[in-house]
Structure formats: structure tokens, C-alpha cells
Design a protein around this motif. Structure first.
Motif, PDB file in Angstrom:
ATOM      1  N   ALA A 265       0.827  -1.213   0.000  1.00 51.90           N
ATOM      2  CA  ALA A 265       0.000   0.000   0.000  1.00 51.90           C
ATOM      3  C   ALA A 265       0.858   1.258   0.000  1.00 51.90           C
ATOM      4  CB  ALA A 265      -0.934  -0.023   1.210  1.00 51.90           C
ATOM      5  N   ALA A 266       1.946   1.277   0.776  1.00 54.26           N
ATOM      6  CA  ALA A 266       2.810   2.460   0.829  1.00 54.26           C
ATOM      7  C   ALA A 266       3.489   2.687  -0.512  1.00 54.26           C
ATOM      8  CB  ALA A 266       3.852   2.298   1.937  1.00 54.26           C
ATOM      9  N   ALA A 267       3.920   1.616  -1.180  1.00 49.42           N
ATOM     10  CA  ALA A 267       4.560   1.770  -2.489  1.00 49.42           C
ATOM     11  C   ALA A 267       3.572   2.307  -3.520  1.00 49.42           C
ATOM     12  CB  ALA A 267       5.119   0.431  -2.940  1.00 49.42           C
ATOM     13  N   GLU A 268       2.314   1.867  -3.469  1.00 49.61           N
ATOM     14  CA  GLU A 268       1.309   2.369  -4.397  1.00 49.61           C
ATOM     15  C   GLU A 268       1.026   3.854  -4.167  1.00 49.61           C
ATOM     16  OE1 GLU A 268      -0.155   0.986  -6.949  1.00 49.61           O
ATOM     17  OE2 GLU A 268       0.808  -0.968  -6.760  1.00 49.61           O
ATOM     18  N   ARG A 269       1.010   4.252  -2.903  1.00 47.70           N
ATOM     19  CA  ARG A 269       0.774   5.681  -2.624  1.00 47.70           C
ATOM     20  C   ARG A 269       1.924   6.537  -3.136  1.00 47.70           C
ATOM     21  NH1 ARG A 269      -0.947   3.644   2.423  1.00 47.70           N
ATOM     22  NH2 ARG A 269       1.047   4.253   3.353  1.00 47.70           N
ATOM     23  N   ALA A 270       3.166   6.056  -2.968  1.00 45.59           N
ATOM     24  CA  ALA A 270       4.317   6.820  -3.453  1.00 45.59           C
ATOM     25  C   ALA A 270       4.286   6.951  -4.975  1.00 45.59           C
ATOM     26  CB  ALA A 270       5.611   6.152  -2.995  1.00 45.59           C
ATOM     27  N   LYS A 271       3.873   5.920  -5.654  1.00 46.00           N
ATOM     28  CA  LYS A 271       3.757   6.007  -7.119  1.00 46.00           C
ATOM     29  C   LYS A 271       2.691   7.017  -7.513  1.00 46.00           C
ATOM     30  CE  LYS A 271       1.050   3.388  -9.255  1.00 46.00           C
ATOM     31  NZ  LYS A 271       0.285   2.250  -9.827  1.00 46.00           N
ATOM     32  N   ASP A 272       1.539   6.986  -6.831  1.00 43.23           N
ATOM     33  CA  ASP A 272       0.454   7.886  -7.193  1.00 43.23           C
ATOM     34  C   ASP A 272       0.782   9.348  -6.871  1.00 43.23           C
ATOM     35  OD1 ASP A 272      -0.946   5.654  -8.015  1.00 43.23           O
ATOM     36  OD2 ASP A 272      -2.057   5.433  -6.119  1.00 43.23           O
ATOM     37  N   GLN A 273       1.598   9.572  -5.817  1.00 41.69           N
ATOM     38  CA  GLN A 273       1.941  10.937  -5.410  1.00 41.69           C
ATOM     39  C   GLN A 273       3.258  11.416  -6.052  1.00 41.69           C
ATOM     40  OE1 GLN A 273       2.074  10.727  -1.119  1.00 41.69           O
ATOM     41  NE2 GLN A 273      -0.053  10.000  -0.961  1.00 41.69           N
ATOM     42  N   TYR A 274       3.741  10.692  -7.011  1.00 46.35           N
ATOM     43  CA  TYR A 274       5.035  10.976  -7.610  1.00 46.35           C
ATOM     44  C   TYR A 274       5.133  12.400  -8.146  1.00 46.35           C
ATOM     45  CZ  TYR A 274       8.234  11.209 -11.574  1.00 46.35           C
ATOM     46  OH  TYR A 274       9.186  11.599 -12.489  1.00 46.35           O
ATOM     47  N   LYS A 275       6.263  12.977  -7.852  1.00 48.82           N
ATOM     48  CA  LYS A 275       6.649  14.274  -8.416  1.00 48.82           C
ATOM     49  C   LYS A 275       8.141  14.178  -8.717  1.00 48.82           C
ATOM     50  CE  LYS A 275       3.230  16.924  -5.765  1.00 48.82           C
ATOM     51  NZ  LYS A 275       3.025  17.992  -4.755  1.00 48.82           N
ATOM     52  N   PRO A 276       8.642  14.779  -9.861  1.00 51.15           N
ATOM     53  CA  PRO A 276      10.043  14.581 -10.268  1.00 51.15           C
ATOM     54  C   PRO A 276      10.999  15.102  -9.190  1.00 51.15           C
ATOM     55  CG  PRO A 276       8.762  15.504 -12.051  1.00 51.15           C
ATOM     56  CD  PRO A 276       7.903  15.579 -10.814  1.00 51.15           C
ATOM     57  N   ASN A 277      12.193  14.439  -9.042  1.00 48.09           N
ATOM     58  CA  ASN A 277      12.388  13.096  -9.527  1.00 48.09           C
ATOM     59  C   ASN A 277      13.584  12.537  -8.824  1.00 48.09           C
ATOM     60  OD1 ASN A 277      12.090  10.792 -10.966  1.00 48.09           O
ATOM     61  ND2 ASN A 277      12.742  11.574 -12.920  1.00 48.09           N
ATOM     62  N   VAL A 278      13.974  11.310  -9.132  1.00 47.71           N
ATOM     63  CA  VAL A 278      15.165  10.714  -8.572  1.00 47.71           C
ATOM     64  C   VAL A 278      16.386  11.410  -9.162  1.00 47.71           C
ATOM     65  CG1 VAL A 278      15.343   8.908 -10.363  1.00 47.71           C
ATOM     66  CG2 VAL A 278      16.314   8.515  -8.081  1.00 47.71           C
ATOM     67  N   ALA A 279      17.426  11.575  -8.351  1.00 40.64           N
ATOM     68  CA  ALA A 279      18.648  12.233  -8.833  1.00 40.64           C
ATOM     69  C   ALA A 279      19.447  11.260  -9.682  1.00 40.64           C
ATOM     70  CB  ALA A 279      19.484  12.707  -7.649  1.00 40.64           C
ATOM     71  N   SER A 280      19.920  11.745 -10.846  1.00 42.83           N
ATOM     72  CA  SER A 280      20.728  10.898 -11.723  1.00 42.83           C
ATOM     73  C   SER A 280      22.035  10.548 -11.011  1.00 42.83           C
ATOM     74  CB  SER A 280      21.026  11.608 -13.035  1.00 42.83           C
ATOM     75  OG  SER A 280      21.736  12.806 -12.802  1.00 42.83           O
ATOM     76  N   LEU A 281      22.573   9.365 -11.340  1.00 37.07           N
ATOM     77  CA  LEU A 281      23.792   8.876 -10.703  1.00 37.07           C
ATOM     78  C   LEU A 281      24.884   8.794 -11.754  1.00 37.07           C
ATOM     79  CD1 LEU A 281      25.217   7.666  -8.198  1.00 37.07           C
ATOM     80  CD2 LEU A 281      24.393   5.421  -8.965  1.00 37.07           C
ATOM     81  N   ALA A 282      25.955   9.599 -11.545  1.00 35.77           N
ATOM     82  CA  ALA A 282      27.092   9.591 -12.478  1.00 35.77           C
ATOM     83  C   ALA A 282      28.139   8.591 -12.005  1.00 35.77           C
ATOM     84  CB  ALA A 282      27.706  10.983 -12.564  1.00 35.77           C
TER      85      ALA A 282
END
Length: 357
Positions: A265-282
Motif C-alpha cells: 500500500a505504501a509503495a502504491e501511494r508513493a507512485k500515485d503521489q510521484y513528483k520529479p524526480n530521482v537524482a541521476s547517478l554519475a
């Protein structure tokens, strides 16, 4: 009727079987010559007597055979009672011996059938009486059964039917564990988790496209590996860890971040509330990308895992809405991540099934 000469030279009727039913008998002819008319005495007609067929042989000594019998001739004097002026003779018939013989044989057959049928009925009646006597007998033999056939009496029968105990074959085997159920709960998802276990391969492949792995990272401070408002979304839903990996191909780089939660349930809520974004990894030959330029992003979830991608050009070129290269690279890495999380569930389900065998 045919006539022939019998013993003594008199005429006697010859009786035999007919191929068809005989017609009326022919009256005997009157004598050829008669005396002059004279007063006729009142005579009584002679009583007819039945003619009996001989049992052994005819009068002439020949053996008796069907269709040949001796007949006794009768004479009434000259002219006879039925001469000229006399009364008409009553119509008489000769017995049909063949028909009488057939009737006698039919009676014999009916008598035999009656005797046979009576014997069968008598036998059936005796059998029914014996069976009734055996069934109603109250005597017991050894072992408490009926003396006639060893049948149990009503007192020997159990008062209540015993409940059948289930056999091992009646118990269905437990259903195999479902991989998705395992990876949906932290209580069951106990396999070691790290970038190396989640991404054990050196590349991410999809169809005929392959993306080389450049670098990986993991942190329990989920917000520090994000940019924009995604950090607060992860923290508010109870993110336990954020694992990242970067893949590149032909000047296009993709970073995927996998956020781990306690439940689905927590993972589904995080997907639905998504806003950009994960930081790119160099790292690993991939420079910093997608920090001050537009890039493609995506968000999805499976089980207790929510995963996010960011893809762009390593040269710093901005990504447009019609760009299909970066869009395809982001989808390929996202699909690879989905399969890797599901493979984690499959491995644990197989281990659980092996432990219960």
C-alpha cells in the motif's frame, strides 16, 4: 367321397385325409330297379351307429394305416325305406378320423403344458416359502449371525454409523507460495537486498537492445538521493531505503531508483503521489546528466517496491516531447527493473516450496 369294394363284395366308403376341407357328403344313389308300387309298411329308420376304426389290422388281414379303415355295410331290403314314394333320407355324415386324431393330439399337448406349468409354479412357491422361513428365522449360529446364512441380527448392527476419518489422500496439498505475495510484505520478503543482489548482471537487456551498467548506490536516507519534491513523497510514505543504478547506451544514460517500503500500500501511494524526480547517478564513465536540462521520467510500483527512472543525453542535450530515443531507453530500463524485482519474489517462493516438501 370315393367308394371301393370292401370285404364280402359290398360297397364301403373309403375315408382318407383331404388336401382341403371336405364339402358335404354325397347321398348314396337309389337302386336301379324297383318293385311295382305296393303298400309300404311303416318302418322305423335304423339308428345310426358310429363306426370304430380297428386298432390293429383290417378284416382282410392287412395292417391298419392312416386313411384306410373298414366300414360295415348296411342293407334295408329291396327298395329300401327310401325307394320310390318313400321319404327323403336324413343327411348323415361320416366321422372325420383325421380331425379327431388332431384334436386328441392337441388335448395331449395342452395337458402336458398344464403339467409343466403347474410344476414350475409349485417349485417357485416352495422356494418362496423356504426363503421366507430363512428370513424370519430368529435362531443364531456361532458368531452371533443368523443360523441359516450367518446374517447379523438387528441387535448386532451398530446403532450409529461411524464417522469416516479422512485419509492422507483426501487432504489437498498446500498451494505453492505466490511470488507477488512474498514481495508485497516486509515480513515475508527476507532475502538479502542490495544493488548487487537486485542488479547482479553487468547490463540491462531488452529485446535486441543492451545497456551497460555504469554505477550503483544505496542509502537509507531516501530524500538525499532525490531532487525536487520526490524526497518528501518517499519520506511521508515510510521509505526504508533507496537503491540506484545507472545504465548507458550510445550517448543515452538512464538512472533507476528503487524505493523500498514495508508494504504494498505504501509503495502504491508513493507512485500515485510521484513528483520529479530521482537524482541521476554519475560514474563509470557516465558524466553528470539531467541536472539543468529537460529529461524523460517515469514512475511505477510492484509489491512493496516503487521505482522511478530519469533518462537523457550524456552530452547535456535537452530532451524534447517528440524524442523517442530517450523515451525508449527509459522504458527498457524500467522493464528490466520490474523483471528483477519479480525474480526476487520467484526465488523466495521456490525456496519456501522446497522447505515444505
Amino acid at each position: 367321397m370315393r367308394t371301393g369294394t370292401g370285404p364280402g363284395g359290398t360297397l364301403a366308403p373309403h375315408v382318407g385325409r383331404y388336401a382341403t376341407a371336405p364339402g358335404p357328403l354325397v347321398r348314396a344313389p337309389a337302386p336301379a330297379a324297383v318293385d311295382p308300387p305296393r303298400a309300404r309298411p311303416r318302418l322305423r329308420a335304423p339308428a345310426s351307429r358310429p363306426v370304430r376304426a380297428p386298432q390293429s389290422a383290417l378284416a382282410d388281414g392287412s395292417p391298419a394305416s392312416p386313411g384306410r379303415f373298414k366300414m360295415r355295410a348296411m342293407s334295408f331290403g329291396q327298395g329300401g325305406p327310401y325307394g320310390p314314394g318313400g321319404s327323403q333320407p336324413p343327411q348323415q355324415s361320416t366321422p372325420d378320423w383325421a380331425a379327431l386324431a388332431d384334436q386328441s393330439a392337441a388335448r395331449d399337448r395342452r395337458r402336458k403344458l398344464f403339467l409343466i406349468g403347474g410344476g414350475v409354479l409349485a417349485t417357485a412357491a416352495v422356494a418362496a416359502i423356504v426363503a421366507t422361513a430363512v428370513a424370519s428365522s430368529g435362531h443364531k449360529g456361532k458368531g452371533g449371525g443368523d443360523a441359516a446364512g450367518g446374517l447379523p441380527s438387528p441387535q448386532d448392527l451398530p446403532s450409529e454409523s461411524a464417522t469416516a476419518e479422512p485419509s492422507f489422500s483426501d487432504v489437498a496439498p498446500p498451494a505453492p507460495p505466490k511470488p507477488l505475495d512474498i514481495i508485497s510484505s516486509a515480513r515475508r520478503d527476507k532475502a538479502p537486498l542490495s544493488p548487487a543482489t537486485l542488479f547482479p548482471e553487468k547490463s540491462a537487456a531488452k529485446d535486441d537492445r543492451s545497456y551497460a551498467m555504469a554505477s550503483t548506490a544505496a542509502t537509507t536516507s531516501c530524500a538525499t538521493a532525490t531532487q525536487g519534491q520526490l524526497g518528501s513523497v518517499l519520506v511521508n510514505n515510510g521509505c526504508r531505503e533507496l537503491l540506484r543504478a545507472t545504465f548507458s547506451r550510445d550517448g543515452v544514460a538512464v538512472t533507476v531508483g528503487v524505493a523500498v517500503f514495508d508494504g504494498k500500500a505504501a509503495a502504491e501511494r508513493a507512485k500515485d503521489q510521484y513528483k520529479p524526480n530521482v537524482a541521476s547517478l554519475a560514474g563509470g564513465g557516465v558524466p553528470v546528466f539531467c541536472r539543468r536540462t529537460a529529461c524523460q521520467t517515469s514512475a511505477n510500483a510492484i509489491g512493496r517496491y516503487a521505482y522511478f527512472t530519469i533518462s537523457g543525453y550524456t552530452s547535456g542535450k535537452a530532451v524534447t516531447a517528440s524524442d523517442t530515443v530517450t523515451l525508449q531507453a527509459g522504458r527498457d530500463v524500467a522493464d528490466y527493473t520490474f523483471n528483477r524485482i519479480l525474480a526476487r519474489g520467484n526465488a523466495q517462493a521456490s525456496a519456501e516450496a522446497a522447505a515444505t516438501d
